[in-house]
Design a protein around this motif. Structure first.
Motif, PDB file in Angstrom:
ATOM      1  N   CYS A   1      34.862  21.573  21.312  1.00 31.20           N
ATOM      2  CA  CYS A   1      33.465  21.602  20.841  1.00 31.20           C
ATOM      3  C   CYS A   1      32.788  22.913  21.241  1.00 31.20           C
ATOM      4  CB  CYS A   1      32.683  20.417  21.390  1.00 31.20           C
ATOM      5  SG  CYS A   1      33.224  18.832  20.733  1.00 31.20           S
TER       6      CYS A   1
ATOM      7  N   THR B   1      28.584  15.476  20.511  1.00 31.43           N
ATOM      8  CA  THR B   1      29.720  15.686  19.618  1.00 31.43           C
ATOM      9  C   THR B   1      31.031  15.323  20.293  1.00 31.43           C
ATOM     10  OG1 THR B   1      28.558  17.389  18.374  1.00 31.43           O
ATOM     11  CG2 THR B   1      30.964  17.433  18.285  1.00 31.43           C
TER      12      THR B   1
ATOM     13  N   VAL C   1      31.263  20.753  14.119  1.00 33.90           N
ATOM     14  CA  VAL C   1      31.842  19.441  14.437  1.00 33.90           C
ATOM     15  C   VAL C   1      33.154  19.265  13.675  1.00 33.90           C
ATOM     16  CG1 VAL C   1      31.523  16.938  14.356  1.00 33.90           C
ATOM     17  CG2 VAL C   1      29.590  18.415  14.971  1.00 33.90           C
TER      18      VAL C   1
ATOM     19  N   ALA D   1      35.755  21.459  15.357  1.00 31.55           N
ATOM     20  CA  ALA D   1      36.208  20.872  16.615  1.00 31.55           C
ATOM     21  C   ALA D   1      37.158  19.705  16.345  1.00 31.55           C
ATOM     22  CB  ALA D   1      35.025  20.424  17.449  1.00 31.55           C
TER      23      ALA D   1
END
Length: 153
Positions: free
Chosen positions: A86, A109, A145, A148
Motif C-alpha cells: 500500500c 486500505t 488500491v 497494491a
C-alpha cells in the motif's frame, strides 16, 4: 495515574494515563508515533485510523480503558521501511498532495486488502468513503488500491 498494557507495532507497551485518554493521544504523546494524525476527534475523518487486532478503527474513539490485551498497528508498524504494498502504491500513483490524510487511508486500505484481496471499485469507494481528503485525490487513491492489490497477488 493508572498503567494500561497493550501491544503496539509488535511491542508490549505500558502507558500511563487517564482511563478516558483516547488511544490517539497515547500513541502520539506517550509513544511518539506521529504518523497517526488528529483530524476531527470524533471518528468522522479517518486521519487517526490504526489497526486493532487486524481491523481498521479510529484511534480517537478508543479510550485507554478499552485497550487492555489488544494489539495495535500504526502506519509506522505497517512497514517501518515503507515497503508495504500500500505504501509503495501510494508513491507510485502519486496519491498524496498535502499527505495529512494518507496514513489513515493507507491503514484502511491494508485492512480492506486483508479481507478483500481484489476489491472492486465499489468496495474501495465504500471502504474509504468515511475518509476525508481535502486535496481530492480520490481517482489516484482508487488506482493505488488496485495497484497494491495487484502487487500483493
Amino acid at each position: 495515574m493508572p498503567l494500561f498494557n497493550l501491544t503496539v507495532n509488535g511491542h508490549v507497551q505500558q502507558i500511563e494515563g487517564n482511563a478516558d485518554m483516547p488511544l490517539l493521544w497515547a500513541l502520539r504523546d506517550r509513544l511518539g508515533l506521529f504518523g497517526t494524525k488528529y483530524g476531527c476527534g470524533v471518528g468522522l475523518c479517518g486521519a487517526c485510523t490504526v489497526h486493532e487486532d487486524g481491523r481498521a478503527i479510529r484511534s480517537c474513539m478508543v479510550t485507554l480503558a478499552a485497550v487492555a490485551g489488544k494489539s495495535y498497528v500504526t502506519i509506522e508498524g505497517l512497514s517501518p521501511d515503507g515497503t508495504h504494498p500500500c505504501q509503495r502504491a501510494w508513491i507510485e500513483e502519486d496519491v498524496a498532495q498535502c499527505g495529512f490524510c494518507q496514513p489513515g487511508m493507507i491503514m484502511e486500505t491494508a485492512a480492506l486488502l486483508r479481507n478483500h484481496p481484489t476489491p472492486s471499485d465499489r468496495e474501495i469507494d465504500e471502504a474509504l468513503a468515511s475518509h476525508v481528503c481535502r486535496c481530492g485525490t480520490y481517482a489516484r487513491l482508487r488506482a493505488a488500491v488496485h495497484r497494491a492489490a495487484t502487487s500483493r497477488a
